[in-house]
Design an enzyme around this catalytic site. Structure first.
Site, mmCIF file in Angstrom:
data_model
loop_
_atom_site.group_PDB
_atom_site.id
_atom_site.type_symbol
_atom_site.label_atom_id
_atom_site.label_comp_id
_atom_site.label_asym_id
_atom_site.label_seq_id
_atom_site.Cartn_x
_atom_site.Cartn_y
_atom_site.Cartn_z
ATOM 1 N N PHE A 170 0.925 -1.220 -0.024
ATOM 2 C CA PHE A 170 -0.042 -0.055 0.157
ATOM 3 C C PHE A 170 0.881 1.273 -0.036
ATOM 4 C CE2 PHE A 170 -1.670 -3.523 2.424
ATOM 5 C CZ PHE A 170 -3.124 -3.712 1.797
ATOM 6 N N GLU A 220 1.068 -1.420 -4.882
ATOM 7 C CA GLU A 220 -0.028 -0.420 -4.417
ATOM 8 C C GLU A 220 -1.166 -0.830 -5.852
ATOM 9 O OE1 GLU A 220 -2.585 2.108 -3.910
ATOM 10 O OE2 GLU A 220 -0.993 2.199 -2.813
ATOM 11 N N CYS A 250 -4.177 3.630 10.287
ATOM 12 C CA CYS A 250 -5.061 4.601 10.654
ATOM 13 C C CYS A 250 -6.627 4.321 11.409
ATOM 14 C CB CYS A 250 -5.269 5.489 9.231
ATOM 15 S SG CYS A 250 -6.238 4.401 7.903
#
Length: 478
Positions: A335, A356, A430
């Site tokens: 990522f 990615e 996150c």
């Protein structure tokens, strides 16, 4: 975006006698909501802090889980502060300005620690364990164990943080021009899709905050404001940019008004349409930022970049330190985006392979590596939810792994990583909820958490990021 509780139609009716409660707040959860318990169940209270007595309005419930909003503080916490923003009561952004920044980080660490330590692997979900040889695998039905039974405590490191004001380098403004005599330009109101009129935003860097009033003047001068979808503001190393998204082309007069705005404010302006974008008075809208001082990366306004430059630099430096890189390492960055970690890491090791899922990000990352003179930093386009990507690494002999997934986490990729036999797996998250789920999978596969720390990328909000280093269980602590 957090997955909030959604009430069902059959069992969420709040009876009037239950609507208002006096509650003792004993802690907060990982979404910074106060927690209280009584004989009727658990209450998640928006706006409450630990050690407070509050009056709250119960807005919905399902079974013994209640969701409430503070209406009155009876006994405040010592951590409670006066919010510094005039829009605090209406804005849906900085929802925790009522708490001291240092205390909030301490509360968050306690809440996230509990979340991680008490997250178990679902007993009915098999974990795919790879053997040493790629391609060979077996399904193991895991024991119903929590992380707490695998690792008794978390090795917390000092958090990464920044000032709680003037830190945000990028933002998006919404516009509601349905009433041409009352145009709203600003952010969404708390708990609603309505747009309120923004007059100031103390978390924006000064260059962006200074554009708020001129933008109000601009949108009110345009004859067809309904044709503007939203406005993005970016302060980068090389320029300040205003990106205006159009749903339909503007008249020549309105285009001239935007050109005048760009000249008067000395900013670059980009016009985005459904078919592409063009710049007002400039050749391109490429922006630059530096994840570390010796590296400069290019990006477009709609690319994902971290909005807090100071914390991002600390984060990248900490990643390099925790990975303990040497000249022989071959690092896998999953990522990888436009190379925020990959390119700086490439200065310290033999090779970096970034993977990615967005092809234009791969192109941008490749260009960024080339611009910084790092040909051994290479990028590939692959769907990381499809196990096929692991086969492309069969002969690469990766030694260390970094992954920085979206809020959905990286469950499918995490299952496969132990097959590479890495000495370090660095997970940047996150979303503490999906991190806890993914961490449980790694711990079941004989890894342990060697270091973990919070990263306050968005001060004065409920949002928290974290970084954790996993190493094989038989490895000595660093």
């Amino acid at each position: 975006m957090a997955n909030l509780f959604k009430p069902s139609k059959t069992n969420t009716v709040v009876r009037p006698k239950d609507a208002n409660k006096t509650l003792q707040i004993t802690g907060i959860d990982h979404l910074a909501r106060g927690i209280s318990n009584d004989e009727k169940g658990i209450y998640f209270v928006q706006g409450a802090l630990p050690d407070e007595t509050v009056e709250a309005n119960v807005q919905q419930h399902k079974g013994n889980v209640h969701h409430a909003q503070v209406t009155h503080i009876i006994q405040p916490s010592e951590a409670r502060r006066q919010p510094f923003c005039a829009h605090y009561a209406e804005c849906g952004g900085c929802e925790t300005q009522h708490c001291d920044s240092e205390d909030l980080l301490r509360f968050k660490q306690q809440a996230i620690g509990q979340l991680i330590l008490h997250t178990g692997i679902q007993a009915n979900e098999p974990v795919v364990i790879k053997k040493a040889k790629l391609g060979a695998r077996r399904n193991i039905k895991p024991k119903a164990r929590t992380i707490a039974s695998l690792q008794k405590e978390l090795p917390w490191q000092p958090p990464l943080n920044s000032v709680d004001r003037h830190y945000r380098h990028k933002t998006r403004l919404a516009i509601d021009a349905r009433n041409p005599h009352d145009i709203h330009l600003g952010f969404r109101t708390r708990g609603s899709s309505d747009v309120f009129n923004l007059t100031q935003c103390p978390i924006l860097v000064p260059e962006l905050q200074a554009l708020i009033a001129p933008l109000h003047t601009l949108v009110n001068s345009i004859s067809q404001p309904l044709r503007i979808g939203h406005i993005t503001l970016v302060k980068s190393n090389n320029k300040t940019l205003v990106s205006i998204r159009l749903v339909k082309a503007l008249s020549k007069e309105d285009q001239l008004a935007i050109t005048d705005f760009a000249q008067q404010q000395n900013v670059a302006v980009e016009i985005q349409t459904q078919t592409g974008h063009h710049n007002v008075g400039e050749e391109d809208s490429l922006l630059t930022y530096s994840p570390i001082d010796s590296i400069e990366l290019q990006f477009q306004p709609d690319d994902f970049v971290q909005v807090n430059a100071k914390v991002n630099q600390q984060m990248v430096a900490q990643a390099i330190d925790w990975l303990a890189l040497d000249k022989d390492d071959k690092v896998l960055d999953l990522f990888c985006g436009i190379g925020n970690f990959s390119v700086p890491i490439a200065q310290h090791c033999a090779q970096v392979i970034g993977i990615e899922g967005v092809s234009k990000m791969v192109q941008r990352a490749t260009k960024n590596a080339q611009n910084n003179g790092l040909p051994h930093c290479q990028f590939r386009h692959s769907d990381l939810t499809d196990p096929a990507w692991i086969r492309t690494l069969a002969n690469e002999k990766v030694t260390k792994v970094l992954l920085d997934p979206s809020r959905e986490g990286a469950k499918e990729a995490i299952k496969l990583l132990p097959s590479l036999n890495p000495s370090h797996i660095l997970y940047v998250s996150c979303n503490p909820s999906t991190f806890a789920r993914d961490a449980a999978i790694l711990l079941e596969q004989n890894f342990r958490i060697d270091k973990i720390g919070l990263m306050d990328m968005f001060p004065q909000t409920a949002h928290t990021e974290l970084m954790a280093l996993f190493v094989p269980s038989n490895t000595k602590s660093s």
